[in-house]
Write an enzyme that holds these catalytic residues in place. Structure first.
Site, short mmCIF file in Angstrom:
data_model
loop_
_atom_site.label_atom_id
_atom_site.label_comp_id
_atom_site.label_asym_id
_atom_site.label_seq_id
_atom_site.Cartn_x
_atom_site.Cartn_y
_atom_site.Cartn_z
CE LYS A 29 -15.53 20.94 7.32
NZ LYS A 29 -13.75 21.22 7.00
CB SER B 142 -1.04 0.06 1.26
OG SER B 142 -1.96 1.06 1.15
#
Length: 353
Positions: free
Chosen positions: A231, A179
């Site tokens: 948001k 990763s």
């Protein structure tokens, strides 16, 4: 007699509690001071370490007569080498005389979820770049299972500083570069992995618990106010919507696309759609999939380099205070005690009766 016995036990407990409080307070104070202290760069020549180990080993294995003969042969070899170098120097031009041995700078990166090791690595790279030239090489011994995108993005950007200076960059993976770890590794001109090193995991994952149903069951309301449509897409305690889930998934997909683009930029020979599925491969399999360039341990690679180049280990060290040393000693002592208790417990469970 019973009184003194009880008093001794009480005294021992009291002393133990006081010492524990001192250790904890000292550790907290040390953590508070840690960020205020300046570190320094330490450089160790690995060629000397390899030679010392070799000499020590030979000293134990060879007889006195064999050692004497070996030293005699080495002196003769050194004398002939000096003579040859002197003769060569007379025949060389001034430009040739200025030529030097290749230098290899070794940096370690042991990554956690937040890529905290980038704090030291950025200092080490800055130090190396003050002296390294395109004829040299930087070797990064990298170990990381990955972590947060912004942390490993910054770590990868630090390695890119080396590439921008046209200095060959080699990444060695002995255990794992997955990763975010592979996000860093793919910047190298050459990736070397041990036979059973784990490589890959080119994917993105996010997991968020939600306790809204539990709160609702207990008549607990949660109000979430935001300015901006996206948001907050998913929350831990609020009620999540299908729209929020879709936006969150799209953000993950965008991050994955960015990850794939990054890997493709530095390793164009990769069949990115084949390997960017979050899967992992071991060293030899990774080589077959072009995720790495060579299967070998970092020790073997560095010892090969030491035959022809000057190899230097570069570390950024922050001097530990007395409180930190005390805290670390206490922590190690507790860990050892727990290990011993677990070992005894397991031994007692596995005895033949």
């Amino acid at each position: 007699m019973g009184f003194w016995s009880e008093y001794s036990v009480f005294l021992a407990q009291a002393v133990t509690i006081v010492l524990a409080i001192i250790v904890v307070v000292g550790f907290i104070a040390a953590v508070g001071q840690k960020n205020r202290r300046e570190g320094h760069i330490e450089i160790k020549k690995l060629n000397d370490k390899f030679e010392d180990t070799k000499d020590q080993f030979e000293h134990e294995l060879l007889s006195k007569e064999e050692l004497k003969e070996k030293h005699k042969a080495l002196k003769k070899e050194e004398k002939e080498k000096k003579k040859a170098l002197k003769k060569e120097a007379k025949e060389q031009t001034s430009e040739q005389q200025e030529a030097r041995n290749k230098r290899v700078f070794v940096i370690d990166f042991d990554g956690d979820v937040h890529a905290s090791a980038v704090k030291s690595m950025r200092e080490e790279i800055s130090a190396v770049l003050t002296s390294a030239e395109p004829c040299d090489e930087v070797v990064v011994r990298l170990e990381s299972p990955g972590g947060v995108v912004h942390g490993y993005g910054l770590a990868a950007s630090q390695l890119d500083r080396i590439r921008k200076k046209d200095i060959p960059l080699t990444v060695c993976v002995d255990k794992v570069a997955a990763s975010g770890g592979y996000m860093m590794a793919c910047l190298a001109n050459k990736i070397i992995a041990a036979p059973f090193a784990i490589v890959g995991s080119i994917g993105v994952v996010a997991q968020i618990p939600n306790i809204h149903k539990l709160l609702k069951k207990n008549d607990i309301d949660v109000e979430l106010h935001t300015a901006g449509e996206y948001k907050r897409t998913l929350t831990v305690i609020g009620e999540n919507t299908d729209e929020g889930r879709e936006k969150f998934k799209q953000d993950l997909q965008d991050t994955h696309d960015l990850f794939k683009s990054h890997v493709s930029q530095y390793r164009p020979e990769l069949a990115i759609d084949k390997v960017a599925n979050g899967d992992i491969w071991y060293g030899t399999e990774a080589l077959n999939n072009n995720l790495v360039d060579q299967v070998m341990t970092s020790d073997e690679y560095l010892m090969q380099l030491a035959d022809e180049a000057d190899v230097f280990e570069v570390k950024y060290e922050v001097k530990k205070s007395f409180q930190e040393k005390l805290g670390m000693a206490a922590s190690m002592g507790i860990t050892r005690s727990i290990d011993k208790l677990l070992t005894r417990f397991l031994d007692s469970r596995t005895q033949i009766r």
